[in-house]
Write an enzyme that holds these catalytic residues in place. Structure first.
Site, PDB file in Angstrom:
ATOM      1  N   LYS A  15     -16.758   1.199  -4.083  1.00 51.38           N
ATOM      2  CA  LYS A  15     -16.726  -0.038  -3.285  1.00 51.38           C
ATOM      3  C   LYS A  15     -18.056  -0.793  -3.296  1.00 51.38           C
ATOM      4  O   LYS A  15     -18.443  -1.411  -2.306  1.00 51.38           O
ATOM      5  CB  LYS A  15     -16.319   0.264  -1.839  1.00 51.38           C
ATOM      6  CG  LYS A  15     -15.013   1.036  -1.717  1.00 51.38           C
ATOM      7  CD  LYS A  15     -14.677   1.338  -0.277  1.00 51.38           C
ATOM      8  CE  LYS A  15     -13.501   2.272  -0.165  1.00 51.38           C
ATOM      9  NZ  LYS A  15     -13.145   2.622   1.209  1.00 51.38           N
ATOM     10  N   ASP A  45      -9.543   7.611   6.216  1.00 55.88           N
ATOM     11  CA  ASP A  45      -8.801   6.690   7.086  1.00 55.88           C
ATOM     12  C   ASP A  45      -7.317   7.042   7.202  1.00 55.88           C
ATOM     13  O   ASP A  45      -6.708   6.843   8.262  1.00 55.88           O
ATOM     14  CB  ASP A  45      -8.979   5.233   6.636  1.00 55.88           C
ATOM     15  CG  ASP A  45      -8.671   5.007   5.166  1.00 55.88           C
ATOM     16  OD1 ASP A  45      -8.408   5.984   4.435  1.00 55.88           O
ATOM     17  OD2 ASP A  45      -8.711   3.842   4.729  1.00 55.88           O
TER      18      ASP A  45
END
Length: 496
Positions: free
Chosen positions: A197, A232
């Site tokens: 990312k 997550d």
């Protein structure tokens, strides 16, 4: 009484529709009759190659089930890593006390505290703050990044007061949602495999990220420890399970995608020596790496070849928010070049990778005006394209084709996981209410995506069984989920 105090609005996994297009410039072009005829073969071929009839969906679901089994049998056994989360006990609703959560998943991190009141009062209050990570820290040292995060956490903890109460003599405990590739070694430790990312932080790869954070908190004189390290998807499952005992599966559909589910420990051949008091654990599938049986086109292959990870994350590149707009852009560019979709010249901006985002195609697909005014405005604003009505109709067809394929394949993936659980439980999953917790901006904000996904699940399972499978949006469940897992894995004896 439940009190909710928020300092900023969350944008983790954000997926925002473009601003209103009212008042945007309008253009009128002579309708070129050959726009449709020249581009019809390209569109027809695209629709054929992206088609997801029931046999294709069944094949994908079956391949997902088989890959899960292979990945559970041995590390490296399939595209799916099937990572052990070390989460063996899920929230029950009886949790009490003050717990924190830290969510690091991109260019922001979020801190949250929650006061839990047990089965009667549940979540008494929550507070959270969000902090942007300076660009230079994304390329700095491990110590610099974790010191910055620990400093933000310390400032947040200083504001603790009112209903938020830590019993005397207790150390604060936090759940740490860390959405980067990690080899988990226990519930509160994990070795960073690599940064993704856009992060390129030196000195962290190969180290325990929990130790990095704990050391940084000590340097900031913050009396807090990490008691649970999760991603997550796992945190979303825990957060949803807190409110609903029937939740057994969680799926993230946002910029990226992942899925996790509750698995029996005795159904994991590669797991040796791990004891679970409940006999169950959560498995993180990392399903973005799945690749078998997917209906792909030249546009997918070209996009993959140009990506930073060619040959990897093929399922993610087909179904997630990061890529849907880019696939559409590549199709429209081909139509502009080969079929003159937008006139004789090919708009320069249309050649820029990722200039067309998934929120743009969502807004275009929702345009139900007679002359497709929103489509016209978005094409002009985003890609510098002037379009006639025929061209705009083709654009919406392309959007629908790519989104329909992605969402239906996501539905097939969900059914693949459910099938595996059903086979192992000998009929328990499909025979009762089973909840799939969904989170992520793509699922939340794209109505067509949600509808197509649900239709695929219904087609695969049939009318009767699909009545038992409830797909529920769990907005921002991962924050509360991480705090709940901190509670479940507290070093202190529970007083409930």
């Amino acid at each position: 009484m439940s009190v909710n105090v928020t300092s900023t609005s969350p944008v983790f996994g954000s997926f925002r529709l473009p601003p209103s297009v009212k008042g945007a410039p309008r253009f009128r072009m002579a309708v070129r009759s050959n726009v449709v005829s020249v581009n019809a073969p390209i569109l027809t071929k695209l629709q054929q190659e992206c088609a997801t009839p029931l046999p294709v969906l069944r094949h994908v679901a079956g391949a997902m089930t088989a890959d899960m089994r292979a990945g559970l049998a041995v590390d490296g056994g399939s595209d799916l890593k099937m990572i052990l989360s070390y989460v063996d006990s899920l929230p029950t609703g009886n949790e009490r006390g003050l717990f924190y959560a830290l969510d690091l998943g991109g260019t922001n991190f979020r801190v949250l505290r929650v006061q839990l009141g047990g089965n009667e009062e549940r979540v008494q209050a929550t507070e959270f703050e969000q902090v942007s990570i300076p660009q230079e820290l994304m390329f700095g040292t491990s110590e610099e990044l974790f010191d910055f995060i620990a400093s933000g956490l310390a400032k947040f903890a200083e504001k603790e007061g009112g209903i938020f109460h830590l019993p005397h003599g207790r150390q604060r405990e936090t759940g740490f949602t860390f959405s980067f590739p990690v080899k988990q070694t226990s519930i509160d430790s994990g070795i960073l495999i690599k940064w993704t990312k856009g992060f390129a932080v030196s000195g962290t790869a190969g180290k325990d990220v929990v130790a990095c954070l704990n050391e940084a908190m000590q340097r900031q004189r913050l009396d807090m420890r990490v008691s649970a390290l999760v991603n997550d998807a796992v945190a979303t499952l825990a957060g949803a399970r807190y409110w609903d005992d029937d939740v057994t599966l969680a799926v993230i559909l946002g910029t990226g995608t992942n899925a996790c589910y509750v698995e029996r420990v005795d159904a994991i051949p590669k797991l040796q020596g791990h004891k679970s008091s409940s006999g169950k654990t959560i498995i993180n599938t990392e399903w973005g790496a799945f690749s078998k049986g997917l209906p792909l086109t030249m546009f997918d292959r070209d996009m993959d070849a140009a990506s930073i990870n060619p040959g990897e994350q093929i399922f993610e590149k087909t179904i997630s928010g990061m890529y849907l707009g880019e696939i559409v852009r590549r199709v429209l560019l081909k139509m502009a070049e080969a079929g003159g979709l937008f006139g004789k010249a090919v708009p320069e901006k249309l050649s820029m990778p990722f200039v067309l985002r998934t929120p743009d195609i969502c807004a275009m697909q929702q345009d139900d005006s007679e002359d497709l005014q929103a489509v016209e405005s978005i094409l002009y604003d985003v890609a510098g394209v002037e379009s006639n009505l025929n061209a705009r109709k083709i654009v919406t067809e392309v959007c629908d084709t790519i989104v329909k394929r992605g969402s239906r394949l996501a539905g097939a993936g969900i059914v693949g996981i459910l099938q595996k659980m059903e086979e192992d439980s000998k009929g328990v999953i499909f025979g009762k209410r089973t909840v799939v917790a969904m989170d992520g901006g793509l699922y939340e904000n794209y109505p067509h995506y949600r509808t197509y996904l649900q239709e695929a699940v219904n087609e695969l399972l049939g009318t009767e069984i699909s009545k038992n499978i409830v797909i529920e949006h769990t907005k921002d469940g991962s924050g509360i989920g991480a705090a709940l897992l901190a509670s479940a894995n507290s070093k202190y004896d529970h007083d409930y």
